[in-house]
Design an enzyme around this catalytic site. Sequence first.
Site, PDB file in Angstrom:
ATOM      1  NE  ARG A  60      -3.367   2.398   2.833  1.00 34.68           N
ATOM      2  CZ  ARG A  60      -4.092   2.642   3.914  1.00 34.68           C
ATOM      3  NH1 ARG A  60      -4.196   1.700   4.866  1.00 34.68           N
ATOM      4  NH2 ARG A  60      -4.700   3.800   4.069  1.00 34.68           N
ATOM      5  CG  HIS A  61      -0.624   4.939  -1.542  1.00 32.49           C
ATOM      6  ND1 HIS A  61      -0.778   5.930  -0.589  1.00 32.49           N
ATOM      7  CD2 HIS A  61      -1.873   4.640  -1.970  1.00 32.49           C
ATOM      8  CE1 HIS A  61      -2.050   6.223  -0.448  1.00 32.49           C
ATOM      9  NE2 HIS A  61      -2.740   5.443  -1.269  1.00 32.49           N
ATOM     10  CD  GLU A  63       0.770  10.599   6.823  1.00 30.75           C
ATOM     11  OE1 GLU A  63       0.248  10.293   7.905  1.00 30.75           O
ATOM     12  OE2 GLU A  63       1.740  11.393   6.734  1.00 30.75           O
ATOM     13  CB  SER A  64      -1.742  10.768   0.297  1.00 27.23           C
ATOM     14  OG  SER A  64      -3.040  10.851   0.860  1.00 27.23           O
ATOM     15  CB  THR A  73      -7.938  10.302  -1.429  1.00 29.24           C
ATOM     16  OG1 THR A  73      -7.542  10.732  -0.130  1.00 29.24           O
ATOM     17  CG2 THR A  73      -6.874  10.727  -2.426  1.00 29.24           C
ATOM     18  N   GLY A  74     -10.123   9.111  -3.153  1.00 29.27           N
ATOM     19  CA  GLY A  74     -10.585   8.528  -4.404  1.00 29.27           C
ATOM     20  C   GLY A  74      -9.589   8.721  -5.527  1.00 29.27           C
ATOM     21  NE  ARG A 112      -3.965   8.097  -3.129  1.00 30.16           N
ATOM     22  CZ  ARG A 112      -4.875   8.551  -3.978  1.00 30.16           C
ATOM     23  NH1 ARG A 112      -4.611   9.617  -4.709  1.00 30.16           N
ATOM     24  NH2 ARG A 112      -6.044   7.938  -4.107  1.00 30.16           N
ATOM     25  CD  GLU A 139      -8.641   3.740  -2.600  1.00 36.84           C
ATOM     26  OE1 GLU A 139      -9.203   2.683  -3.018  1.00 36.84           O
ATOM     27  OE2 GLU A 139      -8.013   3.800  -1.529  1.00 36.84           O
ATOM     28  NE  ARG A 140     -14.975   2.027  -2.391  1.00 36.66           N
ATOM     29  CZ  ARG A 140     -16.051   2.517  -1.748  1.00 36.66           C
ATOM     30  NH1 ARG A 140     -17.182   2.693  -2.405  1.00 36.66           N
ATOM     31  NH2 ARG A 140     -15.976   2.806  -0.473  1.00 36.66           N
ATOM     32  CG  HIS A 240      -4.546   3.534  -4.445  1.00 34.28           C
ATOM     33  ND1 HIS A 240      -4.060   4.786  -4.198  1.00 34.28           N
ATOM     34  CD2 HIS A 240      -4.245   3.267  -5.752  1.00 34.28           C
ATOM     35  CE1 HIS A 240      -3.499   5.274  -5.297  1.00 34.28           C
ATOM     36  NE2 HIS A 240      -3.591   4.370  -6.253  1.00 34.28           N
TER      37      HIS A 240
END
Length: 709
Positions: A60-61, A63-64, A73-74, A112, A139-140, A240
């Site tokens: 998983r990437h 922290e954004s 975020t989506g 990200r 990401e969703r 994501h």
Amino acid sequence: MKTGYTTDQIYSRCLTPSDKLLRDDGYKTETKWKKIAMSPIRAVFGKKRRVKPGSLIIVRHGESEFSVNGTFTGWADPDLTEKGIQEAEHAARLLLESGYEIDVVFTSRLKRAIRSTCAMLREMDMMYLPIYKSWRLNERNTGLLTGSSALETVKIFGETTVQAWRGNLKRKGALKAKPPPLEKSDPNWPGRMRTYADLSDDEVPLTESMNDCVDRTTVVYEERILNEIKNGRNVLVVTHDDTIRCLVKIIDDIGELDIQDVNVPAGIPIVYKFDEDLTPIKPDEGAKQQPHVSGVFLEKPGLLEKALKIQAEFAARVPGFDEAMSQTRKPMTSLERALYTLKIESSLENLVDSDIYDGVAETRDDDISVTEDDFDEGFEMAGDNDNSVQEESSIEYTVKKTPQVNVVEDMSFLPGISDVPIKKDAVIVMIRHGKTPHNALGLFTGWDDPPLHPDGREQAIEAGRMLKKNGYEFDVVYTSWLSRAIETAWLAMDEMDAMWLPIIKSWRLNERMYGDLTNLSKKMIAQKYGADQLIRWRRGYAIRPPKVSSFSPNYPGNSPRSKHIKDLRISYSESLIRSVEQRKLVLHRKFPKTECLKDCMARTIPFFTERIIPEAVNKGKRVLIASSENAIRGLLMKLCDIPESKIANINIPNGVPLIYDVKSQCIKILPDEQGRDPMEIHDFGSSPELLFQPCIVDFDDPEQFPNSQ
């Protein structure tokens, strides 16, 4: 599909949206009816020696910027925080510690995830690996919630409703819930972004449920990722939170209620292993895992979060802690350290010899004088314009002329970068990578792989900034397998907010292979072979330096990346040597042990004419090429019709974009912001008139085309 030349070729063809045979970032899909028709044929003729399936590593990437303040975020595209970069680098170190070798990388088109991927590969010294960026791993899409505060949204709609939209309620049908959809006029609708210009409006979602995310993720998993694993390749997927849950659901066939229990934290890889039927292997008892998941975590979740918190506290209290933790990823060799120290000592000696001191200046009687200009330009390439070797030679030099330089029309009068007219016509922009530590130390580099010097990073960033300011956009990026060129491309793309662009890496764009001269300075070579021979090797078009040994660390065939090269013939002698040494049959390819300039052009020019031109330029694509000086010389030989005897007289400055206008068929450079003459601030060699030839038609000339901008 292979991860070498063939894969790059197929991937590059995805740049033509009208090509219906290819979808989803070059993933060639197979129709249902074709699968049914081919099944009997494959059953009879498709049997072949099975290879051990590769591993799947999911990360998983980091922290954004949206994660910090709890913002939905989506498909929005915030960058990583400093903590997010640390999490990605930590994931890379865990993989190194566990001995995993990656063969191919998949990620989304969101910054990200891409930056996390780049940070991981830089830390693992695997920047040369192919990276496939698929919107199906995004990401969703959170619809109308995108960009909204999670706390404020809960206050307005209630916690139960928001949790249902997020798919986090543990009840039947929870994965079908969708947030309210975006309008296509909404600035957060992804269809407005050039990132998704290859998708139809119907393919760009307005909102998504978890089931929608599963459906699109299934395509890339079954069509590409699983195929790579089947062929024995280790696959890294950096993506994501919800996308990972979708992948895990697909792989382990987890139900809609049980998937709510799965949580993959940032910075901790989860590793899947498969049997011959591509069924995930259940981990041993006591392995670090979560319920319902066959993948194994390489570290106990929660430890990294605590460790980073302690690190931040140390940094606040202990002077120099941050500097100690951020040492260069590639430590200096003894030779590099000695030369670097000597450079500092020489600078101090020059200070002592200056007028500031009354001491008598002492001059060294060296055959080869090393000046500050040498350190600025470096000796990394074969044809730099340093004339510090004074002995006579048979190599002829031309008198430097001052040509009329073709300069792109200055856009600085425009009120803002966003108002600059975007150039839509096909163009080829070539950038020589930024400076490296080897430049400063005066070492021949060739296929050795030092990172960029901080000054080199600034050069790459400045190139991207100036290209963006002057209205340049790109459709595809080509680069070599060398880190300095790849990072130059990354930094320029980042500055142009275009990290999502497909980047095709080929060893054929590598620098010239200097053989046994690799990592030696000019002084060393002149002392060993003579100054005249040094000049012949550096300036001669068809004179090869001494070959490197098959057992040398500088021989490309001993590099871990050599296994990814598939478009070289087999070397019988090298195969025999390695088969005897390993006591089994080993097929080894014929990697170059040395190259003259002619050899370098023999691989660079065909790659340009047979790959880049038909696959991109002839289709109207805007092409960025980040490479080394001799590779770019090869392109310029073709584009500018520069003769072999003169090409060594052309110098390519670091980080300066050379723009080949396809219509006007000439080389241009960007205007200097201070209005200075380009010939005064850049060194293009002793024959710049061969580079800056008159344009056939100058489309940037407002007198010829007053309405062209």
